[in-house]
Design an enzyme around this catalytic site. Structure first.
Site, mmCIF file in Angstrom:
data_model
loop_
_atom_site.group_PDB
_atom_site.id
_atom_site.type_symbol
_atom_site.label_atom_id
_atom_site.label_comp_id
_atom_site.label_asym_id
_atom_site.label_seq_id
_atom_site.Cartn_x
_atom_site.Cartn_y
_atom_site.Cartn_z
ATOM 1 N N TYR A 47 -1.434 -0.396 11.079
ATOM 2 C CA TYR A 47 -1.591 -1.090 9.785
ATOM 3 C C TYR A 47 -0.426 -0.753 8.858
ATOM 4 O O TYR A 47 0.239 -1.646 8.312
ATOM 5 C CB TYR A 47 -2.919 -0.690 9.130
ATOM 6 C CG TYR A 47 -2.996 -1.025 7.658
ATOM 7 C CD1 TYR A 47 -2.980 -2.344 7.218
ATOM 8 C CD2 TYR A 47 -3.076 -0.017 6.682
ATOM 9 C CE1 TYR A 47 -3.042 -2.655 5.856
ATOM 10 C CE2 TYR A 47 -3.138 -0.319 5.326
ATOM 11 C CZ TYR A 47 -3.119 -1.642 4.918
ATOM 12 O OH TYR A 47 -3.164 -1.946 3.581
ATOM 13 N N THR B 282 0.817 -1.209 0.000
ATOM 14 C CA THR B 282 0.000 0.000 0.000
ATOM 15 C C THR B 282 0.858 1.268 0.000
ATOM 16 O O THR B 282 2.014 1.245 0.440
ATOM 17 C CB THR B 282 -0.890 -0.010 1.266
ATOM 18 O OG1 THR B 282 -1.399 1.295 1.513
ATOM 19 C CG2 THR B 282 -0.107 -0.416 2.518
ATOM 20 N N ASP B 283 0.257 2.375 -0.445
ATOM 21 C CA ASP B 283 0.959 3.671 -0.379
ATOM 22 C C ASP B 283 1.046 4.183 1.060
ATOM 23 O O ASP B 283 1.778 5.129 1.333
ATOM 24 C CB ASP B 283 0.268 4.710 -1.277
ATOM 25 C CG ASP B 283 -1.187 4.984 -0.925
ATOM 26 O OD1 ASP B 283 -1.725 4.343 0.003
ATOM 27 O OD2 ASP B 283 -1.803 5.855 -1.591
ATOM 28 N N GLU B 284 0.268 3.562 1.985
ATOM 29 C CA GLU B 284 0.231 4.090 3.359
ATOM 30 C C GLU B 284 1.568 3.918 4.075
ATOM 31 O O GLU B 284 1.811 4.570 5.085
ATOM 32 C CB GLU B 284 -0.911 3.433 4.144
ATOM 33 C CG GLU B 284 -2.234 3.634 3.429
ATOM 34 C CD GLU B 284 -3.474 3.381 4.270
ATOM 35 O OE1 GLU B 284 -3.391 3.446 5.502
ATOM 36 O OE2 GLU B 284 -4.519 3.117 3.657
ATOM 37 N N LYS C 102 2.546 -3.201 7.327
ATOM 38 C CA LYS C 102 2.781 -3.396 5.890
ATOM 39 C C LYS C 102 4.201 -2.955 5.525
ATOM 40 O O LYS C 102 4.865 -3.574 4.679
ATOM 41 C CB LYS C 102 1.752 -2.618 5.057
ATOM 42 C CG LYS C 102 0.341 -3.133 5.126
ATOM 43 C CD LYS C 102 0.146 -4.534 4.557
ATOM 44 C CE LYS C 102 0.295 -4.612 3.062
ATOM 45 N NZ LYS C 102 -0.068 -5.983 2.550
#
Ligand code: NAD
Ligand code: TYD
Length: 353
Positions: free
Chosen positions: A159, A133-135, A163
């Protein structure tokens, strides 16, 4: 030849599995733990397909994964399995560390042992595709350049941190052991089969039931949105043409504030189901702790080197998505009531296969 997919009963995984079997002859094995987010009903249309096998299991279960790898001899593993909801990670981060970090580590170990046992050609052709993810890159301010493959890791939620850890493990397995990995860091997905705890399906579900639509904080946080079919297309291109070890930033060049997304959904609903004033349901609520302000993606590497480009605009994708949720209210209702958990068994008297 076959591929092994993890987490294929979740939102993006289901879309990937259905599209794969619709467009490829190659068999696909799906290992999924069936957490609250896993729904076999999504895959009912392929349940009897001889090219498809479902196995209920945990990616951290090394014996199980090792057996599946030996039995099916996949040429690629596509790793979707994860705990994926930021709000849940704030309330209870343990499962995120267990699956996203320890689970990815266990999977990498099982895959490494399998891959090292392959002959030269099969080792070179093998791919481990990690769906991230970009997060992991943290939060942008207005006017900052978009995230790309060189952006520093600054995860802000449990989260995102879990990741980020999994991305680092994948990188290390490529660097140290030479495992041919690929990583996609993708922005917010939307489309069919998304669990209605995430913004777009949550808004649709609540609005059609006349319930308040909760918008966190001032609603001016920005996300980049990509239709799930475009993400799946990028993943397939990565499998076909991605450079081993490469990372790809994937996004839709569709930055919207949360309020813009919510208002657009209210407009679309007003056209499709005229009557209620959906806009009046919008309620500003307490902000998410540590809420990231803005995500944006510069997807030029994926576009230039993979020849990939999104096919949906945010407007076309949102309209289709709204229609899918209106056409599939029973699916949504089974998910929100929890009935989906035993739906397959009751409906088809089947527990495996
Ligand atoms: P999801 O929560 O809808 O589905 C996750 C799936 O993984 C479920 O089927 C669940 O049962 C399964 N699973 C969970 N723990 C498992 C375990 N230990 N072993 C085996 N299976 C397990 O998630 P999603 O939205 O489809 O996201 C899939 C992947 O894509 C995730 O890795 C996520 O981080 C990433 N991603 C999601 C988005 C998004 O907007 N949804 C954007 C970028 C990246
Ligand atoms: P979400 O769909 O949870 O994805 P992510 O947190 O991974 O970006 O949320 C998207 C945005 O919408 C995020 O900024 C939080 C916001 N949001 C709300 O304002 N209200 C809600 O009820 C939810 C679930 C999210």
């Amino acid at each position: 030849m076959s591929i092994l997919v993890t987490g294929g009963a979740g939102f993006i995984g289901s879309n990937f599995v259905l599209e794969w079997l619709a467009t490829h002859n190659e068999p696909l094995v799906n290992i999924d733990k069936l957490t609250y987010a896993g729904n076999r009903e999504n895959l009912i249309s392929v349940q009897g397909d001889p090219r498809y096998r479902f196995v209920r299991g945990d990616v951290a279960d090394r014996d199980l994964v090792a057996r599946l790898l030996l039995e099916h001899q996949p040429r690629a593993v596509v790793h979707f399995a994860a705990e994926s909801h930021v709000d849940r990670s704030i309330v209870g981060p343990d499962a995120f560390m267990q699956t996203n970090v320890i689970g990815t580590f266990g999977l990498l170990e099982s895959v490494r042992v399998y891959w090292e046992g392959l002959n030269h050609d099969r080792r070179n052709g093998f791919r481990f595709l990690h769906v991230s993810t970009d997060e992991v890159f943290g939060s942008l301010n207005e006017g900052d350049p978009a995230f790309d493959e060189e952006s520093p890791y600054r995860p802000n939620s449990p989260y995102a941190a879990s990741k980020a850890a999994s991305d680092h493990l994948v990188r290390a397995y490529n660097h140290t052991y030479g495992l041919p990995t690929l990583t996609s860091n993708c922005s917010n997905n939307y489309g069919p089969y998304q669990f209605p705890e995430k913004l777009i399906p949550l808004v649709l579900h609540r609005a059609v039931h006349g319930q308040h639509i909760p918008v966190y904080g001032d609603g001016r946080q920005v996300r980049d949105w990509l239709h799930v079919s475009d993400h799946c297309a990028a993943l397939r291109r990565m499998l076909e043409a991605g450079e081993p070890g490469a990372v790809y930033a994937v996004g839709g060049s569709a930055e919207r504030t949360n309020l813009e997304v919510v208002e657009a959904l209210c407009e679309l609903l007003g056209e499709a189901r005229p009557g209620p004033n959906y806009h009046s349901l919008v309620h500003m609520v307490k902000d998410r702790p540590g809420h990231d302000r803005r995500y944006a993606i510069d997807a030029r590497r994926a576009m230039n080197s993979l020849g990939w480009a999104p096919q949906e605009t945010f407007s076309s994708g949102l309209r289709k998505t709204m229609q899918w949720y209106l056409d599939n209210e029973e699916w949504v209702s089974r998910v929100t009531t929890g009935a989906y958990r035993d739906w397959i068994d009751r409906q088809y008297h089947a527990s495996a296969g």
